[in-house]
Enzyme design. Sequence first.
Site, PDB file in Angstrom:
ATOM      1  N   CYS A  10       0.831  -1.208   0.000  1.00 53.90           N
ATOM      2  CA  CYS A  10       0.000   0.000   0.000  1.00 53.90           C
ATOM      3  C   CYS A  10       0.867   1.260   0.000  1.00 53.90           C
ATOM      4  CB  CYS A  10      -0.895   0.001   1.231  1.00 53.90           C
ATOM      5  SG  CYS A  10      -1.750   1.557   1.456  1.00 53.90           S
TER       6      CYS A  10
ATOM      7  N   CYS B  36      -1.232   5.857   7.043  1.00 53.85           N
ATOM      8  CA  CYS B  36      -2.622   5.497   7.315  1.00 53.85           C
ATOM      9  C   CYS B  36      -2.699   4.591   8.538  1.00 53.85           C
ATOM     10  CB  CYS B  36      -3.205   4.780   6.104  1.00 53.85           C
ATOM     11  SG  CYS B  36      -4.863   4.141   6.339  1.00 53.85           S
TER      12      CYS B  36
ATOM     13  N   CYS C  37      -7.134   1.655  -1.713  1.00 48.71           N
ATOM     14  CA  CYS C  37      -7.033   0.972  -0.422  1.00 48.71           C
ATOM     15  C   CYS C  37      -7.149  -0.507  -0.718  1.00 48.71           C
ATOM     16  CB  CYS C  37      -8.143   1.422   0.517  1.00 48.71           C
ATOM     17  SG  CYS C  37      -8.253   0.356   1.968  1.00 48.71           S
TER      18      CYS C  37
ATOM     19  N   GLU D  16     -29.754  -8.517  22.316  1.00 46.01           N
ATOM     20  CA  GLU D  16     -28.832  -7.489  21.811  1.00 46.01           C
ATOM     21  C   GLU D  16     -29.296  -6.142  22.358  1.00 46.01           C
ATOM     22  OE1 GLU D  16     -26.181  -6.777  19.638  1.00 46.01           O
ATOM     23  OE2 GLU D  16     -26.801  -4.689  19.935  1.00 46.01           O
TER      24      GLU D  16
ATOM     25  N   ASP E 102     -20.895 -13.423  21.940  1.00 40.22           N
ATOM     26  CA  ASP E 102     -20.030 -12.732  20.972  1.00 40.22           C
ATOM     27  C   ASP E 102     -19.947 -11.269  21.403  1.00 40.22           C
ATOM     28  OD1 ASP E 102     -18.619 -11.812  18.798  1.00 40.22           O
ATOM     29  OD2 ASP E 102     -20.210 -12.137  17.332  1.00 40.22           O
TER      30      ASP E 102
ATOM     31  N   CYS F 196     -13.482 -11.011  19.895  1.00 43.18           N
ATOM     32  CA  CYS F 196     -12.637 -10.181  19.035  1.00 43.18           C
ATOM     33  C   CYS F 196     -11.467  -9.619  19.833  1.00 43.18           C
ATOM     34  CB  CYS F 196     -13.452  -9.061  18.406  1.00 43.18           C
ATOM     35  SG  CYS F 196     -14.294  -8.033  19.599  1.00 43.18           S
TER      36      CYS F 196
END
Length: 454
Positions: free
Chosen positions: A74, A80, A161, A335, A383, A410
């Site tokens: 890139c 960036c 990108c 949620e 999650d 995550c």
Amino acid sequence: MKPVNKNDRITVHVEDLTHDGAGVAKVEGYPLFVPGALPGEDVVVHVLKTLKSYGFAKLIEIKQSSPFRVTAPCPVFDTCGGCQIQHLSYEGQMTFKQKLVRDAITRIGKLPDVPVHPVKGMEHPWRYRNKSQIPFGTQDGKVVAGFYQPRSHDIADTDICLIQTPEADAIMVSLKKSLAEMGIEPYEEATHRGMLRHVVVRKARATGEIMVVLVTKKKKFPQAAHAIELIQATVPEVTSIVQNINSEKTNVIFGAETLTLWGKDVIEDQIGDVRFEISARSFYQINPEQTEVLYGQALEYAQLTGKETVIDAYCGIGTISLFLAQQAEFVMGVEIVPQAIEDAKRNAELNGLSNTLFEAGPAEQVIPRWYKEGKKADVLVVDPPRKGCDEQLLRTILKQRPTRVVYVSCNPATLARDLRILEDGGYRTKEVQPVDMFPQSTHCEAVAWLELAE
Ligand code: SAH
């Protein structure tokens, strides 16, 4: 006494990478963080700052290079903030991410014997993002568009990108070129002046449908027809062009109001056999190819036979819930964002999955109430966001004792912390499978399988 001082120029051996991709060298046990350096390398550095227990240094020269070092493809990799490890080969990235998860599970989770499998990565780890959120601005009198620099809101101007779709590149470039001519002023955060704030491009991988969202400061947008024409001429595959109005002084991208300027209100995508309608503001996983791998792993660990009741905590628009509902007796999703629950219900209907129930609210409050009402789960899927599971939810799991827990995470650090709590409460972590959802970045997703000990 610190072994190094500010402005020292020294040669160091790099041993490790931090979770944000900086090299770590140790000088007599004192860690020096060197952005741009890779494990295994001998590098000359200039010490910039020394704190009590660690310091920062600038990479000056690589004496011995890592076999995993590659030239970042890139053109704006250095400025960036989007990708952190393009200078590491994909094979090297896989090794790094597996180690990241294993280290967290060992050090924080104190579970050195739990198998952490090799990362499931992508065959082509580029152009994978189905959503690009492109800020527009002005620098030295010129319109710029690209992505933010690390820890700032200065735009690293770019025409390409490599992790977004070619269609997003094309729209970014053609709007940037024509904005002045069309009389559309880019928004300026500091002064709250101008019109066009962000352009969001979303593409549904399964159907090829594309939505372009123009986020404007004002509702009155006289140049809309011109912009629509330009977008259509640039990418004829676009199926939906919408305007979102954000008049606030904020760095949040979207405002409350969305108007369809042309075409459909939503785009439709498919994960496995499940179809989803996605609107401008819906939360949706950004790497569709790997989402299938991630959910496939969750499904495998859930080991459904068709008789189980499943709770999907932190369900978003119900993507995992609907995926599991195909093989479970009943799935209940919870949620905190009401709009996402509306999407989940609509998507359940769209797929004829009537063995589902969705409720908006905090998982840690809704799930205990479900149990009180006799709504029990055999398998619980979580999650959560980066901060991990709410303590109250973990306490509920330990009290209600579902046989199996599938933890999609995550953030390896909070995953490991929560696994420790569940282990102490009687669960056993069988294995952990990392999945690469974000190639070229340091982010790492992982799925853990836990069983209640007999
Ligand atoms: N499983 C979904 C979304 C995961 S992201 C998917 O794969 O697409 C985590 C979700 O947790 C977000 O949608 C966020 O809004 C939600 N969330 C955050 N805190 C919550 C809480 N206390 N209770 C329920 N949901 C919460």
